[in-house]
Design a protein around this motif. Sequence first.
Motif, PDB file in Angstrom:
ATOM      1  N   MET A   1      42.648  24.962  28.499  1.00  0.00           N
ATOM      2  CA  MET A   1      41.200  25.158  28.325  1.00  0.00           C
ATOM      3  C   MET A   1      40.367  24.431  29.378  1.00  0.00           C
ATOM      4  O   MET A   1      39.160  24.603  29.417  1.00  0.00           O
ATOM      5  CB  MET A   1      40.784  24.707  26.922  1.00  0.00           C
ATOM      6  CG  MET A   1      41.378  25.573  25.809  1.00  0.00           C
ATOM      7  SD  MET A   1      40.815  25.141  24.163  1.00  0.00           S
ATOM      8  CE  MET A   1      41.729  23.631  23.885  1.00  0.00           C
ATOM      9  N   VAL A   2      41.018  23.615  30.228  1.00  0.00           N
ATOM     10  CA  VAL A   2      40.218  22.851  31.218  1.00  0.00           C
ATOM     11  C   VAL A   2      39.703  23.776  32.307  1.00  0.00           C
ATOM     12  O   VAL A   2      40.347  24.786  32.620  1.00  0.00           O
ATOM     13  CB  VAL A   2      41.044  21.711  31.843  1.00  0.00           C
ATOM     14  CG1 VAL A   2      41.442  20.714  30.777  1.00  0.00           C
ATOM     15  CG2 VAL A   2      42.248  22.228  32.612  1.00  0.00           C
TER      16      VAL A   2
ATOM     17  N   SER B   1      45.273  21.924  25.392  1.00  0.00           N
ATOM     18  CA  SER B   1      44.077  21.377  26.047  1.00  0.00           C
ATOM     19  C   SER B   1      44.063  21.682  27.541  1.00  0.00           C
ATOM     20  O   SER B   1      43.016  21.992  28.126  1.00  0.00           O
ATOM     21  CB  SER B   1      43.997  19.867  25.838  1.00  0.00           C
ATOM     22  OG  SER B   1      43.901  19.560  24.461  1.00  0.00           O
ATOM     23  N   THR B   2      45.271  21.620  28.183  1.00  0.00           N
ATOM     24  CA  THR B   2      45.318  21.931  29.612  1.00  0.00           C
ATOM     25  C   THR B   2      44.960  23.384  29.877  1.00  0.00           C
ATOM     26  O   THR B   2      44.473  23.724  30.964  1.00  0.00           O
ATOM     27  CB  THR B   2      46.736  21.659  30.190  1.00  0.00           C
ATOM     28  OG1 THR B   2      47.694  22.449  29.479  1.00  0.00           O
ATOM     29  CG2 THR B   2      47.100  20.192  30.083  1.00  0.00           C
TER      30      THR B   2
ATOM     31  N   LYS C   1      44.537  13.571  33.605  1.00  0.00           N
ATOM     32  CA  LYS C   1      43.880  12.674  32.651  1.00  0.00           C
ATOM     33  C   LYS C   1      44.393  12.929  31.233  1.00  0.00           C
ATOM     34  O   LYS C   1      44.638  11.977  30.475  1.00  0.00           O
ATOM     35  CB  LYS C   1      42.366  12.893  32.720  1.00  0.00           C
ATOM     36  CG  LYS C   1      41.562  11.873  31.934  1.00  0.00           C
ATOM     37  CD  LYS C   1      40.068  12.092  32.131  1.00  0.00           C
ATOM     38  CE  LYS C   1      39.268  11.077  31.317  1.00  0.00           C
ATOM     39  NZ  LYS C   1      37.799  11.287  31.473  1.00  0.00           N
ATOM     40  N   LEU C   2      44.599  14.200  30.892  1.00  0.00           N
ATOM     41  CA  LEU C   2      45.137  14.549  29.568  1.00  0.00           C
ATOM     42  C   LEU C   2      46.543  13.979  29.383  1.00  0.00           C
ATOM     43  O   LEU C   2      46.903  13.534  28.291  1.00  0.00           O
ATOM     44  CB  LEU C   2      45.158  16.072  29.396  1.00  0.00           C
ATOM     45  CG  LEU C   2      43.845  16.749  29.021  1.00  0.00           C
ATOM     46  CD1 LEU C   2      43.958  18.262  29.203  1.00  0.00           C
ATOM     47  CD2 LEU C   2      43.478  16.423  27.578  1.00  0.00           C
TER      48      LEU C   2
ATOM     49  N   TYR D   1      42.731  17.370  38.045  1.00  0.00           N
ATOM     50  CA  TYR D   1      42.315  16.020  37.645  1.00  0.00           C
ATOM     51  C   TYR D   1      42.260  15.907  36.125  1.00  0.00           C
ATOM     52  O   TYR D   1      42.743  14.929  35.537  1.00  0.00           O
ATOM     53  CB  TYR D   1      40.946  15.682  38.257  1.00  0.00           C
ATOM     54  CG  TYR D   1      40.419  14.328  37.844  1.00  0.00           C
ATOM     55  CD1 TYR D   1      40.886  13.167  38.459  1.00  0.00           C
ATOM     56  CD2 TYR D   1      39.477  14.213  36.832  1.00  0.00           C
ATOM     57  CE1 TYR D   1      40.423  11.913  38.071  1.00  0.00           C
ATOM     58  CE2 TYR D   1      39.008  12.969  36.430  1.00  0.00           C
ATOM     59  CZ  TYR D   1      39.481  11.832  37.047  1.00  0.00           C
ATOM     60  OH  TYR D   1      39.027  10.598  36.653  1.00  0.00           O
ATOM     61  N   SER D   2      41.684  16.920  35.487  1.00  0.00           N
ATOM     62  CA  SER D   2      41.578  16.920  34.019  1.00  0.00           C
ATOM     63  C   SER D   2      42.953  16.957  33.365  1.00  0.00           C
ATOM     64  O   SER D   2      43.196  16.290  32.356  1.00  0.00           O
ATOM     65  CB  SER D   2      40.746  18.122  33.549  1.00  0.00           C
ATOM     66  OG  SER D   2      39.430  18.060  34.039  1.00  0.00           O
ATOM     67  N   CYS D   3      43.882  17.722  33.954  1.00  0.00           N
ATOM     68  CA  CYS D   3      45.242  17.809  33.412  1.00  0.00           C
ATOM     69  C   CYS D   3      45.972  16.476  33.537  1.00  0.00           C
ATOM     70  O   CYS D   3      46.678  16.054  32.614  1.00  0.00           O
ATOM     71  CB  CYS D   3      46.034  18.907  34.133  1.00  0.00           C
ATOM     72  SG  CYS D   3      45.515  20.583  33.707  1.00  0.00           S
TER      73      CYS D   3
ATOM     74  N   LYS E   1      47.319  30.744  31.645  1.00  0.00           N
ATOM     75  CA  LYS E   1      46.718  30.671  30.305  1.00  0.00           C
ATOM     76  C   LYS E   1      47.617  31.283  29.233  1.00  0.00           C
ATOM     77  O   LYS E   1      47.140  31.886  28.276  1.00  0.00           O
ATOM     78  CB  LYS E   1      45.337  31.369  30.287  1.00  0.00           C
ATOM     79  CG  LYS E   1      44.363  30.905  31.351  1.00  0.00           C
ATOM     80  CD  LYS E   1      44.005  29.438  31.187  1.00  0.00           C
ATOM     81  CE  LYS E   1      42.988  28.981  32.223  1.00  0.00           C
ATOM     82  NZ  LYS E   1      42.716  27.535  32.146  1.00  0.00           N
TER      83      LYS E   1
ATOM     84  N   LYS F   1      39.266  20.042  40.021  1.00  0.00           N
ATOM     85  CA  LYS F   1      38.766  19.570  38.726  1.00  0.00           C
ATOM     86  C   LYS F   1      39.779  19.827  37.621  1.00  0.00           C
ATOM     87  O   LYS F   1      40.008  18.976  36.756  1.00  0.00           O
ATOM     88  CB  LYS F   1      37.443  20.280  38.407  1.00  0.00           C
ATOM     89  CG  LYS F   1      36.762  19.759  37.154  1.00  0.00           C
ATOM     90  CD  LYS F   1      35.418  20.435  36.931  1.00  0.00           C
ATOM     91  CE  LYS F   1      34.746  19.898  35.661  1.00  0.00           C
ATOM     92  NZ  LYS F   1      33.435  20.548  35.412  1.00  0.00           N
ATOM     93  N   GLN F   2      40.420  21.005  37.656  1.00  0.00           N
ATOM     94  CA  GLN F   2      41.416  21.323  36.640  1.00  0.00           C
ATOM     95  C   GLN F   2      42.615  20.379  36.727  1.00  0.00           C
ATOM     96  O   GLN F   2      43.099  19.869  35.712  1.00  0.00           O
ATOM     97  CB  GLN F   2      41.881  22.773  36.809  1.00  0.00           C
ATOM     98  CG  GLN F   2      40.863  23.809  36.344  1.00  0.00           C
ATOM     99  CD  GLN F   2      41.311  25.221  36.671  1.00  0.00           C
ATOM    100  OE1 GLN F   2      41.834  25.487  37.755  1.00  0.00           O
ATOM    101  NE2 GLN F   2      41.101  26.139  35.740  1.00  0.00           N
TER     102      GLN F   2
END
Length: 341
Positions: free
Chosen positions: A340-341, A337-338, A311-312, A307-309, A231, A304-305
């Motif tokens: 904050m996922v 944004s990554t 996708k971003l 996958y979200s990264c 972070k 989940k993190q």
Amino acid sequence: MIDLDGLESKMKKGLEGAYVFVGLDEMIISENIDKIVAKTVSGEFKDLNYIRIDGMKTSFDEIMNACETLPFFADKKVVVIYRANFIRDKSDAAGTKIYNQLVEYLKNAPSHCILVMYYLLNDKRENPTRNKKLTTLEKNATVVKVDKLKGERLYKKVGSIFEERGKNIGKVELRYFCDSVENNFNIIEREIDKLISYTEGRDITREDITKMLPHKSEDDVFDLVDFISQKKSEKSIDIMNELINKGENLMLILSLIQSQFTMLYKIKLGMEKGKTKDDLAKEIRRPAFICEKLMTQSRKFSYKQLYSCMKLCIETERKLKSTAFDKKTEMEIMIMSTLMV
């Protein structure tokens, strides 16, 4: 704070007191500690007058007892505390306690003992001059900042490793190898072994080196993703800006970041299925030591993190291909944004 040249001058005058090494390359640090040991203790009683202590598991009492014990049939002894993480700018309560006790102890440390400690910097962007603990230690110890070898010193050292392994390399190829590989001797040795195996029975060419060495930008992207896991937004964006300043294309940077997240996702799945480091290394087509680093990094993210990264990254790629968006700004937004996922 002195450098290795300053240490060399100091050693010519005689060794005494305490020494604290700090740097990125453990091999270079260890080699210079070995010089202190060789100059101080020798002969059949060397093992009795040279003590090594794991700084990540030790206590102040263990350090003090090692220092207080008189040398055996010698004038001096050496106590080395390796990976003394309690010297880091930030440490846990136990480490802080050891550090505070050690600072007091060094004010009246026994003259028969040379105490040597070192810790490794987290990354090339960490500045040891900002570590207030080192500033305090300098009152009663010699602090040595170990920088990377450069120029002829680097070429000579790397060339000697090839010689030790019985492999000849031309001067032009040697310089190209040194300029291309990450300046860390743990990595350099592994890359040399890999290159020697690949070119068995023939001379090393520039094309061999280009083919076998990882792209330097991949190392920077590894650090960038690692800062995302911690972070640390400013450091992540700093690395991206460094890559841009080096002339890297934004689409390539994005592609490398996306590939990193994809690899971490695959590795995480493989680890859950019980696959070994060697199995995973073959799947992602990376050396085992790089795979080990990726396995450690993958543990810092959830599925989940990751996958979200990924996708971003895909969404950002779509925006970068449109002229309606400022590309650098979109990359910064993606990195934030990554976090904050």
